[in-house]
Write an enzyme that holds these catalytic residues in place. Structure first.
Site, PDB file in Angstrom:
ATOM      1  N   ASN A  57     -32.437 -30.356 -19.017  1.00  0.00           N
ATOM      2  CA  ASN A  57     -33.185 -31.247 -18.122  1.00  0.00           C
ATOM      3  C   ASN A  57     -34.296 -31.874 -18.962  1.00  0.00           C
ATOM      4  O   ASN A  57     -35.278 -31.206 -19.271  1.00  0.00           O
ATOM      5  CB  ASN A  57     -33.758 -30.441 -16.951  1.00  0.00           C
ATOM      6  CG  ASN A  57     -34.674 -31.279 -16.066  1.00  0.00           C
ATOM      7  OD1 ASN A  57     -34.743 -32.505 -16.199  1.00  0.00           O
ATOM      8  ND2 ASN A  57     -35.379 -30.621 -15.163  1.00  0.00           N
ATOM      9  N   TRP A  58     -34.067 -33.130 -19.334  1.00  0.00           N
ATOM     10  CA  TRP A  58     -35.061 -33.794 -20.202  1.00  0.00           C
ATOM     11  C   TRP A  58     -36.346 -34.152 -19.463  1.00  0.00           C
ATOM     12  O   TRP A  58     -37.326 -34.523 -20.084  1.00  0.00           O
ATOM     13  CB  TRP A  58     -34.450 -35.073 -20.805  1.00  0.00           C
ATOM     14  CG  TRP A  58     -33.486 -34.830 -21.922  1.00  0.00           C
ATOM     15  CD1 TRP A  58     -33.125 -33.624 -22.459  1.00  0.00           C
ATOM     16  CD2 TRP A  58     -32.762 -35.827 -22.661  1.00  0.00           C
ATOM     17  NE1 TRP A  58     -32.218 -33.803 -23.475  1.00  0.00           N
ATOM     18  CE2 TRP A  58     -31.980 -35.155 -23.618  1.00  0.00           C
ATOM     19  CE3 TRP A  58     -32.687 -37.221 -22.597  1.00  0.00           C
ATOM     20  CZ2 TRP A  58     -31.145 -35.824 -24.517  1.00  0.00           C
ATOM     21  CZ3 TRP A  58     -31.849 -37.897 -23.482  1.00  0.00           C
ATOM     22  CH2 TRP A  58     -31.094 -37.197 -24.431  1.00  0.00           C
ATOM     23  N   LYS A  59     -36.309 -34.097 -18.125  1.00  0.00           N
ATOM     24  CA  LYS A  59     -37.472 -34.507 -17.310  1.00  0.00           C
ATOM     25  C   LYS A  59     -37.878 -35.930 -17.696  1.00  0.00           C
ATOM     26  O   LYS A  59     -37.015 -36.725 -18.058  1.00  0.00           O
ATOM     27  CB  LYS A  59     -38.610 -33.476 -17.446  1.00  0.00           C
ATOM     28  CG  LYS A  59     -38.112 -32.044 -17.193  1.00  0.00           C
ATOM     29  CD  LYS A  59     -39.196 -31.022 -17.021  1.00  0.00           C
ATOM     30  CE  LYS A  59     -38.558 -29.658 -16.747  1.00  0.00           C
ATOM     31  NZ  LYS A  59     -39.543 -28.611 -16.468  1.00  0.00           N
ATOM     32  N   HIS A  78     -35.439 -29.732  -7.750  1.00  0.00           N
ATOM     33  CA  HIS A  78     -36.260 -29.139  -8.807  1.00  0.00           C
ATOM     34  C   HIS A  78     -37.666 -28.898  -8.261  1.00  0.00           C
ATOM     35  O   HIS A  78     -38.169 -29.695  -7.462  1.00  0.00           O
ATOM     36  CB  HIS A  78     -36.306 -30.074 -10.025  1.00  0.00           C
ATOM     37  CG  HIS A  78     -36.876 -29.388 -11.233  1.00  0.00           C
ATOM     38  ND1 HIS A  78     -38.231 -29.197 -11.400  1.00  0.00           N
ATOM     39  CD2 HIS A  78     -36.271 -28.804 -12.305  1.00  0.00           C
ATOM     40  CE1 HIS A  78     -38.426 -28.530 -12.536  1.00  0.00           C
ATOM     41  NE2 HIS A  78     -37.263 -28.277 -13.100  1.00  0.00           N
ATOM     42  N   GLU A 135     -40.455 -29.384  -9.458  1.00  0.00           N
ATOM     43  CA  GLU A 135     -41.397 -30.492  -9.688  1.00  0.00           C
ATOM     44  C   GLU A 135     -41.213 -31.579  -8.629  1.00  0.00           C
ATOM     45  O   GLU A 135     -42.177 -32.235  -8.226  1.00  0.00           O
ATOM     46  CB  GLU A 135     -41.203 -31.043 -11.118  1.00  0.00           C
ATOM     47  CG  GLU A 135     -41.734 -30.056 -12.158  1.00  0.00           C
ATOM     48  CD  GLU A 135     -41.023 -30.072 -13.505  1.00  0.00           C
ATOM     49  OE1 GLU A 135     -40.291 -31.032 -13.796  1.00  0.00           O
ATOM     50  OE2 GLU A 135     -41.200 -29.104 -14.262  1.00  0.00           O
ATOM     51  N   GLU A 165     -34.905 -21.016 -10.725  1.00  0.00           N
ATOM     52  CA  GLU A 165     -36.003 -21.365 -11.629  1.00  0.00           C
ATOM     53  C   GLU A 165     -37.315 -20.870 -11.035  1.00  0.00           C
ATOM     54  O   GLU A 165     -37.921 -21.565 -10.204  1.00  0.00           O
ATOM     55  CB  GLU A 165     -36.076 -22.887 -11.826  1.00  0.00           C
ATOM     56  CG  GLU A 165     -34.860 -23.481 -12.480  1.00  0.00           C
ATOM     57  CD  GLU A 165     -35.200 -24.757 -13.247  1.00  0.00           C
ATOM     58  OE1 GLU A 165     -34.825 -24.839 -14.418  1.00  0.00           O
ATOM     59  OE2 GLU A 165     -35.860 -25.650 -12.692  1.00  0.00           O
ATOM     60  N   GLY A 224     -41.988 -24.106 -18.133  1.00  0.00           N
ATOM     61  CA  GLY A 224     -42.906 -24.756 -19.064  1.00  0.00           C
ATOM     62  C   GLY A 224     -44.095 -23.899 -19.455  1.00  0.00           C
ATOM     63  O   GLY A 224     -45.051 -24.382 -20.057  1.00  0.00           O
ATOM     64  N   SER A 257     -38.453 -21.483 -19.289  1.00  0.00           N
ATOM     65  CA  SER A 257     -38.763 -21.032 -20.651  1.00  0.00           C
ATOM     66  C   SER A 257     -37.591 -20.328 -21.324  1.00  0.00           C
ATOM     67  O   SER A 257     -37.775 -19.386 -22.111  1.00  0.00           O
ATOM     68  CB  SER A 257     -40.017 -20.144 -20.672  1.00  0.00           C
ATOM     69  OG  SER A 257     -41.134 -20.872 -20.186  1.00  0.00           O
ATOM     70  N   GLY A 310     -35.368 -26.825 -20.003  1.00  0.00           N
ATOM     71  CA  GLY A 310     -36.305 -27.942 -20.077  1.00  0.00           C
ATOM     72  C   GLY A 310     -36.675 -28.234 -21.527  1.00  0.00           C
ATOM     73  O   GLY A 310     -35.943 -28.896 -22.271  1.00  0.00           O
ATOM     74  N   GLY A 311     -37.821 -27.715 -21.949  1.00  0.00           N
ATOM     75  CA  GLY A 311     -38.373 -28.020 -23.276  1.00  0.00           C
ATOM     76  C   GLY A 311     -37.381 -27.881 -24.419  1.00  0.00           C
ATOM     77  O   GLY A 311     -37.297 -28.754 -25.296  1.00  0.00           O
TER      78      GLY A 311
HETATM   79  P1  13P Z   1     -38.667 -25.164 -19.410  1.00  0.00           P
HETATM   80  O1  13P Z   1     -37.375 -24.718 -20.051  1.00  0.00           O
HETATM   81  O2  13P Z   1     -39.415 -26.166 -20.197  1.00  0.00           O
HETATM   82  O3  13P Z   1     -39.489 -23.995 -18.956  1.00  0.00           O
HETATM   83  O4  13P Z   1     -38.239 -25.941 -18.053  1.00  0.00           O
HETATM   84  C1  13P Z   1     -37.330 -25.364 -17.211  1.00  0.00           C
HETATM   85  C2  13P Z   1     -36.924 -26.371 -16.213  1.00  0.00           C
HETATM   86  O5  13P Z   1     -37.715 -26.779 -15.376  1.00  0.00           O
HETATM   87  C3  13P Z   1     -35.551 -26.885 -16.266  1.00  0.00           C
HETATM   88  O6  13P Z   1     -35.231 -27.618 -15.125  1.00  0.00           O
END
Ligand code: 13P
Length: 253
Positions: free
Chosen positions: A9-11, A96, A98, A168, A174, A214, A235-236
């Site tokens: 997930n590149w966000k 998600h 967010e 999640e 993050g 993470s 994510g990251g």
């Molecule tokens: P991180 O891997 O950066 O913690 O993010 C997880 C995430 O929100 C994937 O959708």
């Protein structure tokens, strides 16, 4: 056998040129590492989707990070599931944390978005998870159960069986704070038992449940070795081709 899935997930990261170059690297690296029963997915910003699907969408599948619940109409700035499908995407992340937090997306809205995705041939990657307070209160099973009940347990069994779930925990996103493999497995087993109670054990055994928060090349193998963890939503670490590929490789560790 459940499908093993690593989804990035590149966000809201990567401009167009950087996104194309990162995705090209990922395709070239993942091509040699992925086994037949594994799926790699990148969920990118909308403006990248068309190009990424053409570039390598058969090796690394493409997903969006959100969709509108309606098919078309006067919804300035929005993108429908039908549009996403039309550029060669197969997946869409829905719910998600967010989106729930910053865009006030409710369970009822997410139920509509999930139906729109399925009606247009997209596989929803439906996210659930508790906040730190909810974890500390010991309330997390209730929170997760109500997210499932109010959004996706209303689907017909045939539709639900097409959904991918992602657990999640909000406190792990993050933050560098990963749920331990025991903590994650406990919740994944709970989710699967709730699915079994709602839809029966055959459907429960067939649903892929991903862990997100993470997840990185160091902890992925231990997480993915758990009985009810079928992969990760990353994510990251999905913004680095080496890290993403190493997470895909973690299934073979
Ligand atoms: P991180 O891997 O950066 O913690 O993010 C997880 C995430 O929100 C994937 O959708």
């Amino acid at each position: 056998m459940r499908k093993k899935i690593v989804a990035g997930n590149w966000k809201m990261n990567m401009d167009y040129a950087d996104g194309i170059s990162l995705f090209s690297e990922i395709v070239n690296m993942v091509r040699d590492e992925k086994n037949g029963d594994q799926e790699a997915i990148i969920c990118a910003p909308f403006i990248h989707l068309n190009s990424l699907a053409k570039l390598g969408g058969t090796i690394v599948h493409i997903g969006a990070q959100n969709c509108h619940q309606n098919e078309s109409g006067a919804y300035t700035g929005e993108i429908s599931a039908k549009m996403i499908k039309s550029v060669g995407c197969s997946y869409v992340i829905i719910g998600h944390s967010e989106r729930r937090q910053y865009f006030a997306e409710t369970d009822a809205l997410l139920a509509e978005k999930t139906k729109a995705a399925l009606a247009n041939g997209l596989t929803p990657i439906f996210c659930i998870g508790e906040t730190l307070d909810e974890r500390n209160n010991g309330d997390y099973f209730n929170v997760i159960k109500s997210q499932l009940t109010n959004a996706v347990f209303g689907l017909a069994a045939e539709d639900f069986s097409k959904v991918i779930l992602a657990y999640e925990p909000v406190w792990a996103i993050g933050t560098g704070l990963t749920a331990s493999s025991d903590q994650a497995q406990e919740v994944h087993a709970f989710i699967r038992s709730e699915i079994a109670a709602q839809f029966g054990s055959e459907i429960a055994e067939g649903i892929s449940i991903l862990y997100g928060g993470s997840c990185n090349p160091k902890n992925a193998a231990e997480l993915f070795a758990q009985q009810d963890i079928d992969g990760g939503l990353i994510g990251g670490a999905s913004l680095k081709s080496r890290d993403f590929t190493d997470i895909v490789k973690a299934f073979n560790a």
